[in-house]
Design a protein around this motif. Structure first.
Motif, short mmCIF file in Angstrom:
data_model
loop_
_atom_site.label_atom_id
_atom_site.label_comp_id
_atom_site.label_asym_id
_atom_site.label_seq_id
_atom_site.Cartn_x
_atom_site.Cartn_y
_atom_site.Cartn_z
N PRO A 40 0.82 -1.21 0.00
CA PRO A 40 0.00 0.00 0.00
C PRO A 40 0.85 1.27 0.00
O PRO A 40 2.02 1.25 0.38
CB PRO A 40 -0.81 -0.12 1.30
CG PRO A 40 -0.04 -1.05 2.16
CD PRO A 40 0.74 -1.94 1.25
N VAL A 41 0.26 2.33 -0.42
CA VAL A 41 0.84 3.67 -0.42
C VAL A 41 2.20 3.68 -1.12
O VAL A 41 3.21 4.06 -0.56
CB VAL A 41 0.95 4.24 1.01
CG1 VAL A 41 1.28 5.74 0.97
CG2 VAL A 41 -0.33 4.03 1.80
N ASN A 42 2.22 3.21 -2.35
CA ASN A 42 3.39 3.32 -3.22
C ASN A 42 4.66 2.68 -2.66
O ASN A 42 5.76 3.17 -2.88
CB ASN A 42 3.64 4.79 -3.57
CG ASN A 42 4.18 4.92 -4.99
OD1 ASN A 42 4.18 3.96 -5.74
ND2 ASN A 42 4.62 6.11 -5.33
N GLY A 43 4.49 1.60 -1.90
CA GLY A 43 5.64 0.91 -1.33
C GLY A 43 6.27 -0.09 -2.27
O GLY A 43 7.24 -0.75 -1.93
N VAL A 112 0.69 -7.68 2.99
CA VAL A 112 0.68 -7.17 1.62
C VAL A 112 -0.27 -8.03 0.80
O VAL A 112 -0.09 -9.24 0.69
CB VAL A 112 2.11 -7.19 1.02
CG1 VAL A 112 2.10 -6.61 -0.38
CG2 VAL A 112 3.08 -6.45 1.92
N GLY A 113 -1.28 -7.37 0.22
CA GLY A 113 -2.31 -8.09 -0.53
C GLY A 113 -1.86 -8.49 -1.92
O GLY A 113 -1.08 -7.79 -2.56
N ARG A 114 -2.39 -9.62 -2.35
CA ARG A 114 -2.10 -10.11 -3.68
C ARG A 114 -2.82 -9.24 -4.72
O ARG A 114 -3.95 -8.84 -4.53
CB ARG A 114 -2.58 -11.56 -3.79
CG ARG A 114 -2.11 -12.26 -5.02
CD ARG A 114 -2.55 -13.70 -4.99
NE ARG A 114 -1.58 -14.46 -5.76
CZ ARG A 114 -1.25 -15.70 -5.54
NH1 ARG A 114 -1.81 -16.35 -4.54
NH2 ARG A 114 -0.38 -16.30 -6.29
N ALA A 115 -2.12 -8.95 -5.82
CA ALA A 115 -2.72 -8.17 -6.90
C ALA A 115 -3.83 -9.00 -7.55
O ALA A 115 -3.75 -10.21 -7.64
CB ALA A 115 -1.65 -7.80 -7.93
#
Length: 116
Positions: A40-43, A112-115
């Motif tokens: 998230p947030v451009n990480g 971290v979520g999967r795309a």
């Protein structure tokens, strides 16, 4: 560095370094983990890719030409793996939703979520 930390943990806290045995996973199971996970947030993006008989994790950070982390994943338990990064052995694990599909990776303390 790792040796000093291991020594201190054992001497002062009585915590010996656990032995971890790598677990070989069949190709069908490796495919369950492969994919892109978007921070998230451009990480950046965490790419988990099949590389022959194992998986490789790359953390791609916007604005950097080289991956911030590029390491093989070594599974040491159910959905639990280690990587070598920044001179450390780092645990990372995969989280499944109710039906059993891998939808998250826990990486450096972040979910971290999967795309899609």
């Amino acid at each position: 560095e790792r040796e000093v930390t291991d020594w201190a943990l054992e001497q002062f806290l009585g915590l010996p370094r656990p032995t971890m045995t790598a677990v070989a996973l069949p190709p069908a199971q490796l495919a369950e983990y492969a994919g892109a996970y978007v921070m998230p947030v451009n990480g950046g993006t965490i790419e988990v890719r099949e590389a022959g008989s194992f998986l490789r994790l790359e953390w791609l950070v916007p604005g950097q030409a080289e991956p911030a982390v590029d390491s093989p994943l070594r599974f040491v338990g159910d959905d639990l793996a280690t990587i070598d990064a920044m001179g450390l052995t780092i645990f990372t694990d995969f989280v499944r939703e109710g039906a059993g599909k891998v939808v998250w990776i826990r990486f450096l303390g972040r979910m971290v979520g999967r795309a899609a």
